[in-house]
Design an enzyme around this catalytic site. Structure first.
Site, PDB file in Angstrom:
ATOM      1  N   CYS A 128       0.826  -1.203   0.000  1.00 35.82           N
ATOM      2  CA  CYS A 128       0.000   0.000   0.000  1.00 35.82           C
ATOM      3  C   CYS A 128       0.866   1.262   0.000  1.00 35.82           C
ATOM      4  O   CYS A 128       1.458   1.580  -1.022  1.00 35.82           O
ATOM      5  CB  CYS A 128      -0.983  -0.054   1.169  1.00 35.82           C
ATOM      6  SG  CYS A 128      -2.433   0.954   0.897  1.00 35.82           S
ATOM      7  N   HIS A 175      -3.063  -5.489   1.625  1.00 38.60           N
ATOM      8  CA  HIS A 175      -2.343  -5.767   2.877  1.00 38.60           C
ATOM      9  C   HIS A 175      -2.384  -7.240   3.275  1.00 38.60           C
ATOM     10  O   HIS A 175      -3.162  -7.623   4.149  1.00 38.60           O
ATOM     11  CB  HIS A 175      -2.995  -4.978   4.018  1.00 38.60           C
ATOM     12  CG  HIS A 175      -2.818  -3.503   3.935  1.00 38.60           C
ATOM     13  ND1 HIS A 175      -1.760  -2.829   4.506  1.00 38.60           N
ATOM     14  CD2 HIS A 175      -3.574  -2.565   3.342  1.00 38.60           C
ATOM     15  CE1 HIS A 175      -1.872  -1.552   4.269  1.00 38.60           C
ATOM     16  NE2 HIS A 175      -2.968  -1.352   3.560  1.00 38.60           N
ATOM     17  N   GLU A 191      -0.518  -8.733   5.175  1.00 38.87           N
ATOM     18  CA  GLU A 191      -0.079  -8.880   6.577  1.00 38.87           C
ATOM     19  C   GLU A 191      -1.233  -8.800   7.572  1.00 38.87           C
ATOM     20  O   GLU A 191      -1.063  -9.162   8.731  1.00 38.87           O
ATOM     21  CB  GLU A 191       0.996  -7.826   6.911  1.00 38.87           C
ATOM     22  CG  GLU A 191       0.523  -6.388   7.048  1.00 38.87           C
ATOM     23  CD  GLU A 191       0.281  -5.677   5.717  1.00 38.87           C
ATOM     24  OE1 GLU A 191       0.371  -6.326   4.661  1.00 38.87           O
ATOM     25  OE2 GLU A 191       0.002  -4.462   5.751  1.00 38.87           O
TER      26      GLU A 191
HETATM   27  N1  GLN Z   1      -3.571   6.307   1.115  1.00 42.60           N
HETATM   28  C1  GLN Z   1      -2.311   5.996   1.713  1.00 42.60           C
HETATM   29  C2  GLN Z   1      -1.182   6.767   1.064  1.00 42.60           C
HETATM   30  O1  GLN Z   1      -1.390   7.521   0.167  1.00 42.60           O
HETATM   31  C3  GLN Z   1      -2.011   4.515   1.671  1.00 42.60           C
HETATM   32  C4  GLN Z   1      -2.988   3.746   2.522  1.00 42.60           C
HETATM   33  C5  GLN Z   1      -2.417   2.482   3.108  1.00 42.60           C
HETATM   34  O2  GLN Z   1      -1.203   2.271   3.160  1.00 42.60           O
HETATM   35  N2  GLN Z   1      -3.275   1.653   3.636  1.00 42.60           N
HETATM   36  O3  GLN Z   1      -0.058   6.604   1.468  1.00 42.60           O
END
Ligand code: GLN
Length: 197
Positions: A81, A176, A178
């Site tokens: 992410c 994710h 994890e």
């Molecule tokens: N929206 C977040 C970002 O721009 C990422 C979200 C996440 O890691 N769950 O970094």
């Protein structure tokens, strides 16, 4: 073989969840906040969180240049992410001044599912991992808008949007693993670490 030493970039985000998965898989997870700590690991996980914050803190902690050097020298890294955003060469809509470490020849769009429904779960077919599909959790997730010639897509949503990519020793997922007990991406990452050390 000795336990691989895996760093989890611990500036912000879901650091503990990654450390737990890595320890469960037999690695020795350590938190990385300083360049000396980065120098002591064989691979690095970049957690989910907020990429703008992690970027700013990495610069404040003088970690940006060492991380970029580690990427250039081939250290295996896995970003989830926000971590995927940080490994992307290009971001579609970063905030003013936002930087990434780069390494993955991709363009990533932040908060691509923004608006009312910011989080969702889905079953994702990941050919490189085989069956069964991955139960993927997306939390204010990005998508990969463009996969450059040097990177390859590992998974896409039903509408074709790419959400997992790989390039040499680098891997990134918009979701994710994890947080759902899915360990196959971490295993794949640890295999890269074993091959690189
Ligand atoms: N929206 C977040 C970002 O721009 C990422 C979200 C996440 O890691 N769950 O970094």
């Amino acid at each position: 073989m000795p336990r691989p030493r895996i760093g989890v970039l611990a500036l912000q985000g879901d650091v503990r969840e990654h450390a737990r998965v890595l320890d469960d898989l037999g690695a020795s997870a350590t938190l990385v906040r300083r360049s000396a700590e980065l120098a002591a690991v064989d691979g690095l996980v970049l957690p989910g969180g907020e990429s703008t914050v992690i970027d700013k803190l990495a610069r404040a902690f003088d970690l940006r240049a060492p991380i970029r050097e580690a990427i250039a020298s081939g250290m295996p890294m896995y970003g989830t992410c926000a971590g995927l955003i940080l490994l992307a060469d290009r971001i579609g809509d970063g905030i003013e001044g936002q930087q990434t470490f780069g390494g993955l020849d991709v363009t990533v769009r932040r908060n691509a599912f923004g608006g009312q429904v910011e989080s969702f779960e889905t079953e994702l077919d990941v050919p490189a991992l085989g069956a069964p599909p991955v139960h993927a959790t997306f939390i204010r997730a990005p998508v990969v808008e463009h996969v450059g010639a040097s990177a390859r897509a590992l998974a896409a949503l039903a509408d074709g949007r790419v959400v997992a990519v790989e390039q040499g020793n680098l891997m990134g997922t918009a979701f994710h693993p994890e947080v759902t007990g899915e360990t196959r991406f971490h295993r794949r990452f640890l295999a890269k670490v074993a091959a690189a050390s």
